[in-house]
Scaffold this motif. Sequence first.
Motif, short mmCIF file in Angstrom:
data_model
loop_
_atom_site.label_atom_id
_atom_site.label_comp_id
_atom_site.label_asym_id
_atom_site.label_seq_id
_atom_site.Cartn_x
_atom_site.Cartn_y
_atom_site.Cartn_z
N ALA A 276 0.83 -1.22 0.00
CA ALA A 276 0.00 0.00 0.00
C ALA A 276 0.86 1.26 0.00
CB ALA A 276 -0.93 0.00 1.21
N HIS A 277 2.10 1.16 0.51
CA HIS A 277 3.00 2.32 0.55
C HIS A 277 3.65 2.58 -0.81
CE1 HIS A 277 2.91 2.89 4.96
NE2 HIS A 277 2.70 1.59 4.98
N TYR A 278 3.42 1.70 -1.78
CA TYR A 278 4.08 1.80 -3.07
C TYR A 278 3.12 2.10 -4.23
CZ TYR A 278 8.45 0.20 -1.01
OH TYR A 278 9.59 0.10 -0.26
N VAL A 279 1.90 2.53 -3.91
CA VAL A 279 0.97 2.89 -4.99
C VAL A 279 1.55 4.08 -5.74
CG1 VAL A 279 -1.35 3.76 -5.51
CG2 VAL A 279 -1.05 2.02 -3.74
N PRO A 280 1.69 3.98 -7.10
CA PRO A 280 2.33 5.08 -7.84
C PRO A 280 1.59 6.40 -7.67
CG PRO A 280 1.65 3.27 -9.33
CD PRO A 280 1.27 2.87 -7.94
N LYS A 281 2.36 7.49 -7.76
CA LYS A 281 1.79 8.84 -7.54
C LYS A 281 0.58 9.11 -8.43
CE LYS A 281 5.35 11.72 -5.48
NZ LYS A 281 6.72 11.26 -5.65
N TYR A 282 0.67 8.63 -9.70
CA TYR A 282 -0.41 8.96 -10.64
C TYR A 282 -1.72 8.24 -10.30
CZ TYR A 282 1.21 4.63 -12.93
OH TYR A 282 1.59 3.33 -13.19
#
Length: 500
Positions: A170-176
Amino acid sequence: MLSLKSALAKPFAKRVYKSVQKWANNPLSTQNKVFQNLISKASATQFGKDHDFKNINNYNDFIKRVPVRDYEALKPYIEKVVEGQENILWKGKPIYFAKTSGTTSGAKYIPITKESMPTHVEAARNAILMYIHETGNAKFVDGKMIFLQGSPILEKQNGIQLGRLSGIVAHYVPKYLQKNRMPSLKTNCIEDWETKVNAIVDETLPENMTIISGIPSWVQMYFEKLQERTGKKIGDIFKNFNLFIFGGVNYEPYRAKFENLIGRKVDSIELYPASEGFFAFQDQQGEKGMLLQLNSGIFYEFIKAEEFFNENPKRMTIADVELGVNYVMLISTNAGLWAYNIGDTVEFTSTKPYRVIVSGRIKHFISAFGEHVIGKEVEQAIQEAIKDEKVEVSEFSVAPQINPNEGLPYHEWFIEFEKEPENLSSLAKKIDVLLQQQNSYYYDLIQGKVLQPLKITKIKKGGFQDYMKSIGKLGGQNKLPRLSNDRKLADKMEALNLTK
């Protein structure tokens, strides 16, 4: 009209498709490169020194030096890593531990390193991009997406963060995608699963949901709560919902129930993620099986399931696997797992490219009488049996009844029905015949009057959820075992008064 985000998704998807094709079309050289890289990078670790990695030049050398291990056997090394020691299983220290609830060993601490973490994220991303490339459908990237997952709150142990894999990811969801992602961080951190699902319903009801993702049994609970609240089908609540992403269990037993809840068909993508690595994803809508991730820092080995408990079973690479054979899958990874048995069994549906289905768990089988019935067989039998009936199954689990009050022993099927059959005993007979057709050992035991045909015990509505709650495993990544080789689950269901 396409938004900028969905317009950009298509060329990105094409680029990823080409890169995936490159390694998928060169499987043996890809795996050999991964193998050499793993051995070379870990040769100076404690594990590498203990197993003479410096003198491993090929796969046969590896087999001679590195035995097959499960978590228990690898635990002495993992405990040193948990204590904060460096260069034990992989160079340096892991950046995370994925904490999982093991059945035999209590909590398991699975290392995730800076080399292995990106492969978890990229595989999930690539699964969606491969779908966009194949279908041309990218509109959903503008809507809201929900990933039903564990809490993202992480603890620290000797300087290493630990938590559930889904919480780490969940901490790695891309910014876009950050603005599209649901639920909110506050809701995602709720520990109690029922409270969390109700909060998710509150948050998502007014939104334009386009992707819904999670383990089918827990997504089903979310859908049922939405329906209770509104009286509408999910497809009417979320008119643009058109992609369901799932993993962890076989979707087929849930498919009819989901289509009824949604009210229409939606495309789906199957994933095969685990704390130990992201192993495969569905790369084509019309193909059975998921593309094995051969370029993700994981070297795969296989042992025929029927030989697995022999004294010296034959280990093999992808070069020697055959279609339709049940294999135990072993992995060696850039997170420091070596010839590691994750406990899953797989079958290959294709070798050009290499695609697999998960057929069950090597520990989840029934062989109380020598029948060795596996998960795939029971799932297929029940699917076939209810295909033309007006019957819907919510959940089921099977256990042996070794000492019945009367008559021969039998397999007891605990089934929670959404729509009950008119005749329970004729459904039981149908399932039994279909199981005999798949499993010759079971057939022989029935025909030889060692076993009597299976019997169905009905479970109250919501009964399996109550069972999972009673053992502290409601929601998140927890899954109900389809098969048990003992009566623990069965006895608990009866003790909780969940049978009808």
